[in-house]
Design a protein around this motif. Sequence first.
Motif: not given
Length: 274
Positions: A123-138
Amino acid sequence: MTIQDVDRMSFAEEWERWHRAHEQALADPHGFLAITSLHWLSPEPTRFEDAPGAWSSGPEGVVVELADGEELTIDGTAVHGRYVFGAITERDSLYAGYGDAAIEIAKRGGHDIVRPRHPGNPLRTAFTHTPAYAPDPRWVRRGRYLPFDEPRAITVGAVAEGLEHVYDSPGQVEFELEDGETFRLTAFNGKRPGSLMVLLTDATSGVTTYAANRSLQIEAPDDAGRVTLDFNRATNLPCAYTDLATCPLPPAENRLPIAVEAGERIPLERGGRP
């Protein structure tokens, strides 16, 4: 390029630096992605495949009995035979070294547990990133901290069936959206002195964000009780990645009826979209 464009770029760059650091901590060799099992201790000494010794929990607290040739390292010192960790405070964790692994000894929901953490866990060695919404100041909202006269003990459920967590809540945080609608969230103590943390779900939960919960850290209120809620920094808890977690669920009043399209989304490991 307008000043507004520059500000949005700077905002996005700052968020990227923060999220990169957050993900580096998540992927630490002994972080949550390295957990290989979760063991609930009982008075009967029990051995586990991914940790040395026979483990039990009783009047002395947590005890491990190491067989000949078995060794743990505690605070830099090698230990052998019978070792008493003693009573563990709720939500505290102790760590013992075992080769390149770390053995977590902790108490969750009144129960003593052992969670081995092995850097080579897939689970750790295969981890690449976590999807997230594009940052938005609103999604950066100003709010007000409403302290209780005295901290209140708040009982919440957990992702582990039958488990409950009890947290002291110092107060609530109130904020408004652009349309003037007001919401109030129960807050717990944050990572730094004076800071706050809220657990929440919203209308995106189970759709684009993890169903059970997300967490938001809030800096300490200023002298006028003002706070800033940056929902772009709403993060997944460990249970979003692994079933070997005991994460708390939000209190009922923190289940927002709106869609907070900001922050971390469902992890790839749970079928989330890149």
